[in-house]
Design a protein around this motif. Structure first.
Motif, PDB file in Angstrom:
ATOM      1  N   LEU A 200       0.815  -1.207   0.000  1.00  0.00           N
ATOM      2  CA  LEU A 200       0.000   0.000   0.000  1.00  0.00           C
ATOM      3  C   LEU A 200       0.855   1.268   0.000  1.00  0.00           C
ATOM      4  O   LEU A 200       1.890   1.330   0.659  1.00  0.00           O
ATOM      5  N   THR A 201       0.390   2.273  -0.726  1.00  0.00           N
ATOM      6  CA  THR A 201       1.016   3.583  -0.724  1.00  0.00           C
ATOM      7  C   THR A 201      -0.027   4.618  -0.299  1.00  0.00           C
ATOM      8  O   THR A 201      -1.230   4.398  -0.457  1.00  0.00           O
ATOM      9  N   ALA A 202       0.445   5.717   0.227  1.00  0.00           N
ATOM     10  CA  ALA A 202      -0.457   6.752   0.724  1.00  0.00           C
ATOM     11  C   ALA A 202      -1.360   7.269  -0.396  1.00  0.00           C
ATOM     12  O   ALA A 202      -0.945   7.362  -1.551  1.00  0.00           O
ATOM     13  N   ALA A 203      -2.575   7.597  -0.031  1.00  0.00           N
ATOM     14  CA  ALA A 203      -3.552   8.078  -1.012  1.00  0.00           C
ATOM     15  C   ALA A 203      -3.418   9.559  -1.297  1.00  0.00           C
ATOM     16  O   ALA A 203      -4.043  10.071  -2.217  1.00  0.00           O
ATOM     17  N   GLY A 204      -2.644  10.277  -0.499  1.00  0.00           N
ATOM     18  CA  GLY A 204      -2.581  11.723  -0.641  1.00  0.00           C
ATOM     19  C   GLY A 204      -3.717  12.351   0.144  1.00  0.00           C
ATOM     20  O   GLY A 204      -3.515  12.915   1.205  1.00  0.00           O
ATOM     21  N   ARG A 205      -4.935  12.182  -0.352  1.00  0.00           N
ATOM     22  CA  ARG A 205      -6.105  12.746   0.335  1.00  0.00           C
ATOM     23  C   ARG A 205      -7.324  11.867   0.083  1.00  0.00           C
ATOM     24  O   ARG A 205      -7.580  11.465  -1.051  1.00  0.00           O
ATOM     25  N   ILE A 206      -8.060  11.617   1.150  1.00  0.00           N
ATOM     26  CA  ILE A 206      -9.348  10.922   1.047  1.00  0.00           C
ATOM     27  C   ILE A 206     -10.370  11.833   1.712  1.00  0.00           C
ATOM     28  O   ILE A 206     -10.219  12.186   2.888  1.00  0.00           O
ATOM     29  N   THR A 207     -11.370  12.223   0.957  1.00  0.00           N
ATOM     30  CA  THR A 207     -12.387  13.139   1.456  1.00  0.00           C
ATOM     31  C   THR A 207     -13.758  12.481   1.360  1.00  0.00           C
ATOM     32  O   THR A 207     -14.086  11.891   0.334  1.00  0.00           O
ATOM     33  N   THR A 208     -14.521  12.600   2.429  1.00  0.00           N
ATOM     34  CA  THR A 208     -15.878  12.061   2.414  1.00  0.00           C
ATOM     35  C   THR A 208     -16.784  12.955   1.573  1.00  0.00           C
ATOM     36  O   THR A 208     -16.446  14.107   1.289  1.00  0.00           O
ATOM     37  N   GLY A 209     -17.914  12.405   1.213  1.00  0.00           N
ATOM     38  CA  GLY A 209     -18.876  13.192   0.465  1.00  0.00           C
ATOM     39  C   GLY A 209     -20.249  12.561   0.542  1.00  0.00           C
ATOM     40  O   GLY A 209     -20.394  11.400   0.917  1.00  0.00           O
ATOM     41  N   LEU A 210     -21.236  13.354   0.193  1.00  0.00           N
ATOM     42  CA  LEU A 210     -22.580  12.812   0.071  1.00  0.00           C
ATOM     43  C   LEU A 210     -22.578  11.847  -1.106  1.00  0.00           C
ATOM     44  O   LEU A 210     -21.734  11.938  -2.001  1.00  0.00           O
ATOM     45  N   TRP A 211     -23.512  10.907  -1.125  1.00  0.00           N
ATOM     46  CA  TRP A 211     -23.565   9.925  -2.206  1.00  0.00           C
ATOM     47  C   TRP A 211     -23.538  10.639  -3.541  1.00  0.00           C
ATOM     48  O   TRP A 211     -24.250  11.625  -3.707  1.00  0.00           O
ATOM     49  N   PRO A 212     -22.675  10.292  -4.464  1.00  0.00           N
ATOM     50  CA  PRO A 212     -21.859   9.086  -4.494  1.00  0.00           C
ATOM     51  C   PRO A 212     -20.423   9.296  -4.018  1.00  0.00           C
ATOM     52  O   PRO A 212     -19.503   8.696  -4.562  1.00  0.00           O
ATOM     53  N   GLY A 213     -20.208  10.099  -3.004  1.00  0.00           N
ATOM     54  CA  GLY A 213     -18.865  10.295  -2.473  1.00  0.00           C
ATOM     55  C   GLY A 213     -18.464   9.194  -1.509  1.00  0.00           C
ATOM     56  O   GLY A 213     -19.263   8.319  -1.170  1.00  0.00           O
ATOM     57  N   PHE A 214     -17.221   9.251  -1.043  1.00  0.00           N
ATOM     58  CA  PHE A 214     -16.728   8.254  -0.097  1.00  0.00           C
ATOM     59  C   PHE A 214     -17.519   8.380   1.202  1.00  0.00           C
ATOM     60  O   PHE A 214     -17.647   9.466   1.760  1.00  0.00           O
ATOM     61  N   PRO A 215     -18.066   7.271   1.726  1.00  0.00           N
ATOM     62  CA  PRO A 215     -18.954   7.342   2.888  1.00  0.00           C
ATOM     63  C   PRO A 215     -18.228   7.662   4.195  1.00  0.00           C
ATOM     64  O   PRO A 215     -17.185   7.082   4.506  1.00  0.00           O
ATOM     65  N   SER A 216     -18.812   8.574   4.951  1.00  0.00           N
ATOM     66  CA  SER A 216     -18.272   8.947   6.262  1.00  0.00           C
ATOM     67  C   SER A 216     -18.184   7.739   7.195  1.00  0.00           C
ATOM     68  O   SER A 216     -17.290   7.662   8.042  1.00  0.00           O
ATOM     69  N   ASP A 217     -19.096   6.783   7.028  1.00  0.00           N
ATOM     70  CA  ASP A 217     -19.085   5.589   7.872  1.00  0.00           C
ATOM     71  C   ASP A 217     -17.809   4.770   7.716  1.00  0.00           C
ATOM     72  O   ASP A 217     -17.500   3.931   8.562  1.00  0.00           O
ATOM     73  N   MET A 218     -17.054   4.987   6.646  1.00  0.00           N
ATOM     74  CA  MET A 218     -15.835   4.222   6.391  1.00  0.00           C
ATOM     75  C   MET A 218     -14.569   4.944   6.848  1.00  0.00           C
ATOM     76  O   MET A 218     -13.468   4.419   6.713  1.00  0.00           O
ATOM     77  N   VAL A 219     -14.704   6.153   7.399  1.00  0.00           N
ATOM     78  CA  VAL A 219     -13.538   6.960   7.770  1.00  0.00           C
ATOM     79  C   VAL A 219     -12.634   6.245   8.770  1.00  0.00           C
ATOM     80  O   VAL A 219     -11.414   6.222   8.605  1.00  0.00           O
ATOM     81  N   SER A 220     -13.196   5.657   9.809  1.00  0.00           N
ATOM     82  CA  SER A 220     -12.374   5.001  10.822  1.00  0.00           C
ATOM     83  C   SER A 220     -11.576   3.853  10.209  1.00  0.00           C
ATOM     84  O   SER A 220     -10.376   3.701  10.483  1.00  0.00           O
ATOM     85  N   LEU A 221     -12.209   3.058   9.370  1.00  0.00           N
ATOM     86  CA  LEU A 221     -11.513   1.928   8.746  1.00  0.00           C
ATOM     87  C   LEU A 221     -10.450   2.390   7.755  1.00  0.00           C
ATOM     88  O   LEU A 221      -9.350   1.831   7.723  1.00  0.00           O
TER      89      LEU A 221
END
Length: 181
Positions: free
Chosen positions: A48-69
């Motif tokens: 694995l390599t760093a993603a740089g930035r992961i930002t949540t968003g409203l659907w269809p964005g990355f789900p806030s529920d997955m932030v901890s994982l």
């Protein structure tokens, strides 16, 4: 996500392919070897390599529920990842515990954290009183060196039925300790 954190190999079925794209996108960006089609997601052990930035968003964005994982996943990636949950304040309770396990975390503000990796996590006593961060702590414990104890497990099992049995069936070394009051 737990398979990715622990370097596992898994195939998950039953999720709509269109729904998997938003979850898989940052995983692919981190170099995770995964594919999704025909309502199945397949993951392979990856560097694995760093993603740089992961930002949540409203659907269809990355789900806030997955932030901890995804934060735990970023601890196993080479480099720095900024995790930005603009919808909710990050689950600080889990972040403190993750830091105590040896994770390289820098809290910018209640919505943004910089994760530096890869780091070797160390097992410890973990408090899983929140469903989402509790599952992330369990994933961190599975990736950690040494033994961890996670309590209360019932909180996480409300959202992840038969969790211990399912993890064990995937090869995790987990046991349930029953405590009589």
């Amino acid at each position: 996500m737990t398979a990715a954190i622990t370097g596992g190999d898994i195939e998950v079925t039953g999720a709509r392919t269109g729904d998997l794209e938003v979850v898989a996108a940052p995983l692919l960006k981190m170099g995770l070897r995964c594919s999704y089609a025909d309502d199945r997601l397949a993951l392979e052990p990856s560097t694995l390599t760093a993603a740089g930035r992961i930002t949540t968003g409203l659907w269809p964005g990355f789900p806030s529920d997955m932030v901890s994982l995804v934060t735990v996943l970023a601890t196993q990636a080479d480099g720095r990842t900024l995790v930005h949950d603009w919808l909710y304040e990050l689950r600080l309770f889990a972040l403190e515990q993750l830091s105590a396990m040896g994770a390289g975390l820098f809290l910018c503000d209640p919505h943004r954290i910089i994760v530096s990796g890869p780091t070797k996590l160390r097992g410890r006593l973990l408090d899983a009183r929140d469903l989402r961060s509790g599952m992330a702590l369990i994933a961190a414990a599975l990736a950690a060196e040494g033994e961890s104890t996670v309590t209360p497990l019932e909180t996480v099992e409300c959202g992840y039925a038969s969790l211990v049995e399912r993890l064990r069936s995937l090869g995790a070394q987990v046991d349930r300790e029953e405590h009589n009051h």
